[in-house]
Design a protein around this motif. Structure first.
Motif, short mmCIF file in Angstrom:
data_model
loop_
_atom_site.label_atom_id
_atom_site.label_comp_id
_atom_site.label_asym_id
_atom_site.label_seq_id
_atom_site.Cartn_x
_atom_site.Cartn_y
_atom_site.Cartn_z
N LYS A 48 35.13 -29.44 6.33
CA LYS A 48 35.04 -31.10 6.55
C LYS A 48 36.08 -31.43 7.09
O LYS A 48 37.53 -31.35 6.98
CB LYS A 48 34.51 -31.62 5.42
N ASP A 64 28.96 -32.91 -0.17
CA ASP A 64 29.80 -31.64 0.46
C ASP A 64 28.86 -30.44 -0.17
O ASP A 64 28.96 -29.54 0.85
CB ASP A 64 30.92 -31.46 -0.05
N ALA A 70 23.91 -37.28 -15.23
CA ALA A 70 24.59 -36.11 -15.49
C ALA A 70 26.17 -36.23 -15.46
O ALA A 70 26.52 -36.60 -16.88
CB ALA A 70 24.15 -35.08 -14.32
N GLY A 71 26.92 -35.92 -14.54
CA GLY A 71 28.44 -36.00 -14.48
C GLY A 71 28.96 -37.40 -14.76
O GLY A 71 29.90 -38.07 -14.91
N GLY A 72 27.94 -38.30 -13.80
CA GLY A 72 28.26 -39.68 -13.90
C GLY A 72 29.14 -40.07 -12.78
O GLY A 72 29.51 -41.32 -12.60
N THR A 73 29.64 -39.23 -12.03
CA THR A 73 30.78 -39.52 -10.91
C THR A 73 30.14 -40.34 -9.93
O THR A 73 31.03 -41.07 -9.07
CB THR A 73 31.27 -38.17 -10.57
N ASP A 74 28.91 -40.17 -9.62
CA ASP A 74 28.26 -41.16 -8.47
C ASP A 74 27.69 -42.46 -9.35
O ASP A 74 28.13 -43.55 -8.95
CB ASP A 74 27.36 -40.31 -8.03
N LEU A 75 26.96 -42.00 -10.32
CA LEU A 75 26.16 -43.01 -11.00
C LEU A 75 27.05 -44.15 -11.72
O LEU A 75 26.95 -45.48 -11.48
CB LEU A 75 25.23 -42.52 -12.17
N ILE A 96 15.46 -32.91 -11.40
CA ILE A 96 16.18 -31.64 -10.69
C ILE A 96 16.40 -30.58 -11.75
O ILE A 96 17.36 -31.26 -12.57
CB ILE A 96 17.34 -32.12 -9.98
N ARG A 139 24.10 -50.85 -8.52
CA ARG A 139 22.66 -50.20 -9.18
C ARG A 139 22.74 -50.85 -10.67
O ARG A 139 23.53 -50.95 -11.28
CB ARG A 139 22.93 -48.77 -9.18
N ASN A 159 24.79 -34.16 -7.00
CA ASN A 159 25.03 -34.01 -5.68
C ASN A 159 23.67 -34.14 -4.79
O ASN A 159 23.34 -34.97 -3.96
CB ASN A 159 25.59 -32.94 -5.13
N GLY A 172 20.76 -35.11 -6.53
CA GLY A 172 20.36 -36.43 -6.85
C GLY A 172 20.65 -37.55 -5.89
O GLY A 172 20.00 -38.54 -5.42
N THR A 173 21.99 -37.64 -5.87
CA THR A 173 22.46 -38.93 -4.57
C THR A 173 22.25 -38.67 -3.36
O THR A 173 21.75 -39.36 -2.59
CB THR A 173 24.01 -38.87 -4.83
N GLY A 193 36.50 -34.34 -4.25
CA GLY A 193 37.22 -35.25 -5.06
C GLY A 193 38.44 -34.55 -5.84
O GLY A 193 39.16 -33.86 -4.91
N VAL A 252 18.42 -41.16 -14.63
CA VAL A 252 19.22 -39.89 -15.24
C VAL A 252 20.77 -39.99 -15.08
O VAL A 252 21.07 -40.16 -13.88
CB VAL A 252 18.44 -38.62 -14.56
N THR A 291 28.14 -32.50 -10.79
CA THR A 291 27.27 -31.32 -10.84
C THR A 291 26.53 -31.28 -9.53
O THR A 291 26.35 -32.22 -8.75
CB THR A 291 26.22 -31.65 -11.96
C1 LIG Z 1 36.70 -40.11 -6.99
C2 LIG Z 1 35.30 -39.61 -6.64
C3 LIG Z 1 35.57 -38.64 -5.47
C4 LIG Z 1 34.45 -37.94 -5.06
N1 LIG Z 1 34.60 -37.09 -4.14
C5 LIG Z 1 33.30 -36.49 -3.56
C6 LIG Z 1 33.54 -35.50 -2.63
O1 LIG Z 1 34.61 -35.32 -2.07
N2 LIG Z 1 32.28 -34.64 -2.07
C7 LIG Z 1 31.13 -35.07 -2.66
O2 LIG Z 1 30.33 -34.51 -2.19
N3 LIG Z 1 31.03 -36.15 -3.71
C8 LIG Z 1 32.14 -36.73 -4.19
N4 LIG Z 1 31.94 -37.74 -4.96
C9 LIG Z 1 30.63 -37.82 -5.76
C10 LIG Z 1 30.22 -37.10 -6.84
O3 LIG Z 1 31.22 -36.60 -7.15
C11 LIG Z 1 29.09 -35.87 -6.26
O4 LIG Z 1 28.18 -36.68 -5.33
C12 LIG Z 1 28.74 -35.28 -7.58
O5 LIG Z 1 27.84 -34.15 -6.91
C13 LIG Z 1 27.48 -36.01 -8.32
O6 LIG Z 1 27.21 -35.34 -9.55
P1 LIG Z 1 27.09 -36.09 -11.13
O7 LIG Z 1 26.84 -34.99 -12.09
O8 LIG Z 1 28.35 -36.87 -11.37
O9 LIG Z 1 25.81 -37.05 -10.78
P2 LIG Z 1 25.74 -38.35 -11.57
O10 LIG Z 1 26.49 -39.40 -10.99
O11 LIG Z 1 25.51 -38.52 -12.91
O12 LIG Z 1 24.15 -38.72 -10.79
C14 LIG Z 1 24.18 -38.93 -9.48
C15 LIG Z 1 22.73 -39.26 -8.88
O13 LIG Z 1 21.82 -38.04 -9.30
C16 LIG Z 1 20.77 -38.45 -10.21
N5 LIG Z 1 20.73 -37.10 -10.99
C17 LIG Z 1 21.78 -36.38 -11.66
N6 LIG Z 1 21.31 -35.42 -12.21
C18 LIG Z 1 20.00 -35.35 -11.88
C19 LIG Z 1 18.97 -34.30 -12.19
N7 LIG Z 1 19.14 -33.15 -12.85
N8 LIG Z 1 17.83 -34.70 -11.80
C20 LIG Z 1 17.42 -35.80 -11.11
N9 LIG Z 1 18.48 -36.76 -10.79
C21 LIG Z 1 19.59 -36.64 -11.06
C22 LIG Z 1 21.26 -39.51 -10.86
O14 LIG Z 1 20.31 -40.34 -11.67
C23 LIG Z 1 22.01 -40.31 -9.92
O15 LIG Z 1 21.25 -41.03 -9.02
C24 LIG Z 1 33.08 -38.22 -5.54
C25 LIG Z 1 32.78 -39.20 -6.46
C26 LIG Z 1 34.37 -39.70 -7.00
C27 LIG Z 1 34.10 -40.97 -7.93
#
Ligand SMILES: Cc1cc2nc3c(=O)[nH]c(=O)nc-3n(C[C@H](O)[C@H](O)[C@H](O)COP(=O)(O)OP(=O)(O)OC[C@H]3O[C@@H](n4cnc5c(N)ncnc54)[C@H](O)[C@@H]3O)c2cc1C
Length: 286
Positions: free
Chosen positions: A181, A122, A29-34, A165, A43, A113, A115-116, A100, A27, A109
């Motif tokens: 934090k 946070d 979403a925003g891709g910031t972790d994936l 989710i 992965r 957060n 999902g990871t 971030g 899955v 999203t």
């Molecule tokens: C430069 C940088 C700085 C960052 N700083 C922080 C920070 O300060 N604090 C912090 O907490 N995080 C931080 N992050 C991590 C990230 O931004 C957060 O964890 C964010 O909430 C992930 O959301 P996303 O939508 O990008 O998830 P994605 O990267 O799209 O997905 C993350 C995981 O969740 C799963 N997933 C996503 N949506 C769903 C869904 N609806 N149902 C089931 N599974 C799902 C995906 O398969 C994947 O495993 C940072 C990342 C970067 C690149």
């Protein structure tokens, strides 16, 4: 590893159908972790289901009768840090502002957060302190889990293959709440210790949740019981000796580890300071 297919469903039912056919699909979403994990080779993705165009996941509902706020999994941190959501869950907005950079917060999203489910995520201490309900759906049906049952380990959740989710429901509480934090710099930093404190004025209690100091987000029942017994919720008074005891109980509840970001000893120390500062803000009078 190359992807085999990328699907971009526009409705929840379409997404669940795709996941039913391909339960191990990744899955996005925003891709910031994936994308970080894919790019670093930590992965490998097979099929990818993109969920950030699904309208049902990108909405929120405030229910004043029930005193709840429902956030779709696709709600971004930049939406959470602003009004009106920030007014209903100020601690979640504070947490959002520490994530971030503005660019990351526009994409990242709350569902991602969750999902990871990193102990350093946070949003998670606030969801834990608010006793959030996490909503999941698959082609087989829907279920809702309390946060404490959803996060089962570091980066491990109760979500099963084929499930999405879909959102999270939190109470809208009238009392003080906050998130803090500590990291190695002021911005763009992963927490080495974090703390969320929520006052439940109606129940005359507080809820304390600690991040980055254990394998999961940790509640502190002994510290909470101390404040329920010793805090004056009408006049927001608490004795300094109780604040010091509260900090000590938070330190004792922590189960930190040494790693490249911090020592366990520093984490334990820091989390006590964060918790004590928050209690003092919640109960500003002696
Ligand atoms: C430069 C940088 C700085 C960052 N700083 C922080 C920070 O300060 N604090 C912090 O907490 N995080 C931080 N992050 C991590 C990230 O931004 C957060 O964890 C964010 O909430 C992930 O959301 P996303 O939508 O990008 O998830 P994605 O990267 O799209 O997905 C993350 C995981 O969740 C799963 N997933 C996503 N949506 C769903 C869904 N609806 N149902 C089931 N599974 C799902 C995906 O398969 C994947 O495993 C940072 C990342 C970067 C690149």
């Amino acid at each position: 590893m190359p992807t085999t297919s990328v699907t971009v469903p526009r409705t929840l039912s379409d997404a669940l159908r795709v996941l039913a056919d391909s339960p191990d699909a990744t899955v996005l979403a925003g891709g910031t972790d994936l994308m970080v994990e894919l790019n670093s080779g930590h992965r490998g993705a097979t099929d990818v289901v993109v969920v950030n165009r699904i309208g049902e996941l990108c909405t929120w509902q405030h229910n004043p009768q029930l005193g709840t706020l429902h956030l779709g999994a696709g709600i971004t941190y930049s939406e959470i840090e602003q009004s009106p959501i920030a007014g209903w869950v100020p601690a979640l907005a504070q947490a959002a502002r520490t994530v971030g950079s503005p660019q990351i917060r526009h994409a990242a999203t709350i569902g991602g957060n969750l999902g990871t489910c990193s102990p350093a995520g946070d949003g998670l201490p606030v969801l834990c302190a608010l006793e959030a309900q996490i909503h999941l759906a698959s082609a087989a049906g829907e279920r809702t889990l309390p946060f404490a049952d959803f996060m089962v380990g570091p980066k491990r959740t109760a979500r099963v293959p084929g499930e999405l989710i879909t959102g999270v429901t939190v109470p809208v509480l009238p009392g003080w709440q906050g998130y803090s934090k500590v990291g190695v710099r002021n911005a763009m930093v992963i927490a080495v210790a974090s703390s969320a404190l929520v006052v439940d004025q109606e129940q005359q209690g507080v809820r304390l949740a600690l991040g980055s100091v254990g394998p999961v987000i940790l509640r502190c029942p002994e510290a909470e019981a101390l404040v329920a017994a010793e805090g004056d919720f009408q006049s927001s008074r608490i004795r300094s000796t109780v604040v010091a005891q509260f900090a000590e109980l938070a330190r004792r509840a922590a189960r930190p580890i040494d790693d490249h970001r911090s020592t366990a000893e520093y984490r334990r120390h820091a989390v006590g300071i964060l918790a004590a500062r928050q209690l003092r803000r919640a109960f500003p009078n002696e």
